[in-house]
Design a protein around this motif. Structure first.
Motif, PDB file in Angstrom:
ATOM      1  N   GLU A 150       0.798  -1.224   0.000  1.00 18.87           N
ATOM      2  CA  GLU A 150       0.000   0.000   0.000  1.00 18.87           C
ATOM      3  C   GLU A 150       0.829   1.270   0.000  1.00 18.87           C
ATOM      4  OE1 GLU A 150      -0.059  -1.703   4.276  1.00 18.87           O
ATOM      5  OE2 GLU A 150      -0.010  -2.410   2.209  1.00 18.87           O
ATOM      6  N   LEU A 206      -2.921   4.321  -5.837  1.00 21.62           N
ATOM      7  CA  LEU A 206      -2.987   4.612  -4.408  1.00 21.62           C
ATOM      8  C   LEU A 206      -4.073   5.625  -4.106  1.00 21.62           C
ATOM      9  CD1 LEU A 206       0.826   4.785  -3.568  1.00 21.62           C
ATOM     10  CD2 LEU A 206      -0.726   2.846  -3.316  1.00 21.62           C
ATOM     11  N   ARG A 237      -7.603   3.543  -5.711  1.00 19.35           N
ATOM     12  CA  ARG A 237      -7.772   2.155  -5.268  1.00 19.35           C
ATOM     13  C   ARG A 237      -8.675   1.364  -6.207  1.00 19.35           C
ATOM     14  NH1 ARG A 237      -7.903   2.747   1.396  1.00 19.35           N
ATOM     15  NH2 ARG A 237      -5.928   3.900   1.527  1.00 19.35           N
ATOM     16  N   GLY A 284      -2.522  -2.757  -1.175  1.00 19.10           N
ATOM     17  CA  GLY A 284      -1.639  -2.555  -2.318  1.00 19.10           C
ATOM     18  C   GLY A 284      -2.229  -3.132  -3.592  1.00 19.10           C
TER      19      GLY A 284
END
Length: 957
Positions: A108, A136, A139, A170
């Motif tokens: 992440e 990031l 998402r 992540g």
């Protein structure tokens, strides 16, 4: 006369020939243009088919891989990126290595966890890459731009987010060889000799182009000299589809000569971005095939022209004469028919009609329907002007409008006034007409009173429905059953889940449903479709990830002959919390009453036991063997009395003596006691608020709260940690108290006790204040500690709450009502120390205050004391040869523990006796391997009598 007769046919023939020439030219031009346009249309159709096939193929390609990676992302091993996850990734890469170049797991923070086969990439930070930043931020699945891989090929990365539950962990990604993708979907596009395809990204980079040197360059740089090419590129970058003609060098043209190209373009939707594909062909190649057709068409037109001219010479005169005569007769007949038709329509039309003169606006004629509707006689109407039919507010405006009407049909809404003065809404349709030789306009009047009334009713009902919809505190949504998309919704539905209207419109039921799977949701919708209605409770996830309890009332309604899913969402999260608080309060109240009753009865029986045992002990001599048994009975009874005291405190029936208390002072007085209670591997911190308000409470009850909460935190930190105590002045408002049962607004002193321990799960938190509930092993706890705290807090009109998560520690928050106009009492207590014993004791203690206190205690017992503030100092003292009868040492000290120090002292002086002391229990110290079986040990806090007995026993051996 003869000359005039000759000139007329000659002129006619000349005009006819010119006309034929023009017509032939127009026919030729039209036919050629039609053929040219048809060829271009067929080309565009063929180009669009190729573009759609390529776009669909690329979209399906990425959609398939996105679905595959999304399935992989749901695996726990992939989320954890452990050995099992790496093995899963190895298998996946081996199975698809012909299609993908690498398989990567990114956390992440943008750190590469696993990269196959490039394992050296592990640990590399790629968070600065544009597509990683977008992943990031959103998402959601992300497709990168085309980049040059280190191996020299053009590549594309596809990232799919990984979640562990609702937590973002992540992404997993694959790298695809773009040349392979282009060869599969783009190289195959060939139309004629010059037809080809090229693709640009969303920022204008040419991802694929058969023109050498163009791939990887900006379209704006490559086409800066060709405005028509840039104009088409601008449309492509807007995500549009269409056709275009532009000028640019042809593929394979070594000289770069500009040529016109015919092209189609359309977007390719890929995850978070889009590309745009263009399929183009040379206009010269496409139109070259029309040359033969054009030549044949010219020949046919010339033949037709020659024949037409020849025939025209013979028939033109006769045709002109005949046509003129026929036209005259037809015009006269049409005129008479029109007059009859207009008169019949005017006289018998059920709608009111009028005729007025354009300039003067005098009324010229009206029909019977007008006289009936308006209440005038014919003579009265003919004395009026057009504005006289309108109310005063519209007369000026209609005069201006009517003056400007000429030659076109007019339709407008106005108001008319009848003879009796009533005003009603109308629609008027008028056009120019000749009437009795005067330039007039004829108008048809339609009374729209009923329509206006209906429109108003519909508008009022619509407005009422909108108010009901938008002002409803409950969410209202209409769902398409087949796709589960939201067709319509109100603002409350958006507010409940934290979305804007635009964001909510893009969602489906599956996006907000947190408990059911898609299949379960589809089954529920199908059941309600079958039954017509249904009610149920569910859990929905907000935009921020918060879970909310929603009560749903659903039914099937029909809109435009199509059944839809109509739902009312009611957020019952706070209601459920209040219900749970009420149930907990009632349960605790019932258990408290039971505990109080049992404690009182048990205390009475303990009083009998203790009293009887004391009487028996006083009547027996001390040397009697029964005396020892009576002491055991008294100790057991006193320990049981402690338990009953805790039960009474929990049930709020203990006799207490409340007084004004300053919590800061009370905590400071208890700090040493708490430090001994929690142990040295747990750090106690106290952050007091100054000044602090006074509260009314029995000081001993504050000690009970602190001890019980500290003991609970200590047990939650077996490997050490931090215990933090804080105080603060707070004011609880009505909004806070509305959601916390039993709380009233006002000033409170907040006591917060938090730790860094193992924490608790939700099920444990729901039961921690229940008496006799414990998570500790058999014999390790009574289950009354936190129940006692709860009883004391509620007895003093306070509030207590707990927040804890597994692995994240626990926070207890207590609110005591503020006592105004009082100061806390402070009391000091002291205890007597026995004064017996002889010998020299080496005291090893790293805490200075405890070293001083223990020294005074030993000296009052009669011992000579040598102080050592550290193990190193103690070893040095033993090496000097001074007389030492016994070493009294702490177990846990910085740098070296007590056992290691004792071993080094015995190496110097084997005869020295060692007595270990610690604030930990003996079993915990033994578990740590510091004290073994056979070693002498005494627990802190030190009892003077017991310490004296222990030292005397060891020195006597």
């Amino acid at each position: 006369m003869t000359r005039r007769t000759i000139q007329k046919p000659a002129l006619t023939l000349l005009v006819l020939i010119c006309t034929c020439l023009c017509l032939c030219g127009l026919v030729f031009l039209f036919s050629y243009q039609q053929a040219r346009q048809s060829a271009i249309t067929r080309l565009h159709d063929e180009q669009m088919i190729h573009a759609k096939q390529a776009a669909q193929g690329i979209q399906d390609y990425f959609s398939t891989w996105t679905g595959i990676l999304s399935s992989m992302a749901r695996l726990k091993e992939i989320a954890a990126a452990d050995d099992s996850g790496r093995q899963q990734m190895e298998f996946f890469y081996d199975a698809h290595r012909e299609q993908i170049r690498s398989f990567t797991r990114v956390d992440e923070n943008g750190i590469v966890l696993v990269s196959i086969p490039q394992r050296e990439m592990a640990g590399k930070n790629i968070a600065s890459q544009k597509h990683i930043q977008e992943l990031l931020r959103t998402r959601k699945p992300v497709v990168s731009d085309v980049f040059k891989a280190v191996q020299g090929y053009d590549a594309i990365a596809l990232h799919v987010p990984v979640y562990e539950g609702s937590r973002f962990r992540g992404s997993i990604a694959i790298v695809i060889n773009f040349q392979n993708l282009a060869g599969r979907y783009l190289d195959v596009i060939k139309i004629g000799k010059t037809g080809h395809a090229w693709v640009i990204s969303r920022d204008g980079t040419e991802l694929y182009s058969p023109v050498p040197g163009h791939s990887g360059q900006s379209i704006f740089a490559n086409g800066r000299e060709y405005p028509t090419l840039l104009a088409m590129a601008a449309q492509m970058l807007r995500g549009l589809s269409g056709t275009a003609t532009y000028t640019a060098p042809s593929e394979g043209d070594a000289h770069g000569t500009p040529a016109r190209h015919l092209a189609v373009y359309r977007p390719i939707a890929i995850g978070n971005t889009f590309w745009s594909i263009a399929v183009t062909s040379s206009e010269r190649e496409i139109l070259a095939s029309l040359t033969a057709y054009r030549n044949r068409l010219v020949l046919a037109v010339l033949i037709l022209l020659a024949g037409g001219v020849t025939v025209s010479v013979f028939v033109v005169r006769a045709m002109v004469i005949v046509k003129e005569e026929e036209a005259r007769r037809e015009a006269e007949e049409e005129l008479r028919a029109n007059e009859r038709r207009y008169r019949d329509l005017f006289e018998h039309n059920p709608a009111p009609m009028l005729v007025y003169e354009r300039g003067s606006m005098e009324m010229v004629a009206v029909n019977e329907a007008f006289l009936i509707a308006y209440g005038y006689t014919m003579e009265e109407v003919l004395s009026l002007h057009l504005p006289d039919l309108y109310p005063e507010s519209e007369k000026r405006k209609i005069t201006e409008v009517a003056a400007g009407l000429s030659g076109h049909t007019y339709v407008g809404e106005w108001h008319h006034r009848r003879k009796d003065g009533t005003v009603f809404p109308i629609v008027v349709t008028s056009h120019d007409a000749l009437y009795q030789g005067r330039t007039c306009r004829i108008a048809v009047i339609t009374d729209i009173t009923d329509r206006k009334r209906m429109e108003k009713a519909v508008e009022e009902e619509s407005q009422f429905n909108r108010i009901l919809l938008e002002q409803s505190p409950d969410g209202i949504v209409i769902i398409e059953p087949a796709t589960a998309r939201f067709i319509n919704f109100n603002g409350a539905a958006c507010r409940q889940l934290g979305y804007s209207s635009e964001e909510f419109a893009e969602l489906t039921v599956f996006d907000v449903e947190a408990r059911e799977t898609q299949e379960e949701t589809r089954t529920r919708i199908a059941d309600i479709l079958a039954n017509g209605r249904g009610s149920f409770e569910t859990v929905q996830r907000t935009r921020t990830g918060e879970l909310r309890n929603i009560e749903v009332n659903a039914q099937i309604v029909t809109i435009h002959d199509h059944p839809v899913y109509y739902c009312i969402w009611r957020d019952v999260t706070e209601h459920k919390k209040l219900e749970e608080q009420l149930r907990q309060s009632q349960k605790m109240e019932s258990v408290g009453r039971l505990a109080g009753g049992v404690a009182h009865d048990f205390n009475n029986m303990l009083g009998v036991i203790i009293g009887s045992a004391e009487l028996c002990r006083h009547q027996l001599p001390e040397e009697s063997p029964v005396h020892k048994y009576l002491e055991h009975i008294l100790k057991a009874a006193q320990r049981s009395s402690e338990i009953t005291r805790q039960l009474l405190a929990f049930s709020r029936k203990e006799i207490v003596s409340p007084k004004p208390v300053n919590l800061n002072s009370q905590i400071i007085d208890s700090e040493k006691m708490l430090c001994r209670l929690i142990g040295e591997d747990i750090r106690l911190t106290f952050r007091p608020a100054t000044p602090i308000w006074t509260v009314l409470i029995d000081p001993s009850q504050v000690d009970q709260i602190l001890m019980n909460l500290s003991a609970n935190s200590r047990d939650a930190m077996p490997d050490g940690g931090i215990l933090n105590i804080e105080t603060a002045n707070v004011r609880l408002d009505a909004d806070y108290c509305r959601h916390h049962s039993g709380c009233t607004p006002g000033d409170y002193v907040k006591l917060t006790v938090s730790d860094t321990g193992v924490g608790m799960d939700r099920e444990t938190r729901e039961h921690i204040f229940e008496p006799f509930f414990t998570t500790k092993g058999l014999g390790m706890g009574t289950g009354l500690g936190l129940a006692t705290v709860y009883g004391i807090v509620t007895q003093n009109d306070g509030q207590i709450s707990v927040y804890s998560e597994p692995g994240h520690g626990t926070v207890f928050t207590i609110y005591f009502p503020r006592l105004r106009g009082a100061e806390a009492d402070e009391e000091d207590a002291c205890a007597a120390i026995p004064s017996t014993g002889s010998g020299t004791v080496l005291l090893v203690e790293d805490e200075e205050m405890l070293l001083w206190t223990t020294t005074r205690m030993l000296e009052e017992m009669g011992y000579t004391v040598i102080q050592a503030g550290s193990p190193a100092a103690a070893i040095g003292i033993c090496g000097k040869g001074e007389r030492i009868d016994l070493v009294l040492t702490d177990v846990v000290m910085p740098g070296m523990n007590g056992r290691e120090m004792a071993e080094r002292i015995r190496a110097i002086r084997p005869e020295v006796k060692v007595l270990f002391m610690s604030g930990y229990t003996a079993d915990i110290v033994a578990q740590r391997g510091i004290v073994e079986e056979g070693m002498h040990y005494i627990s802190k806090p030190l009892d003077a009598r017991r310490l004296n007995e222990k030292i005397a026993q060891m020195l006597a051996q």
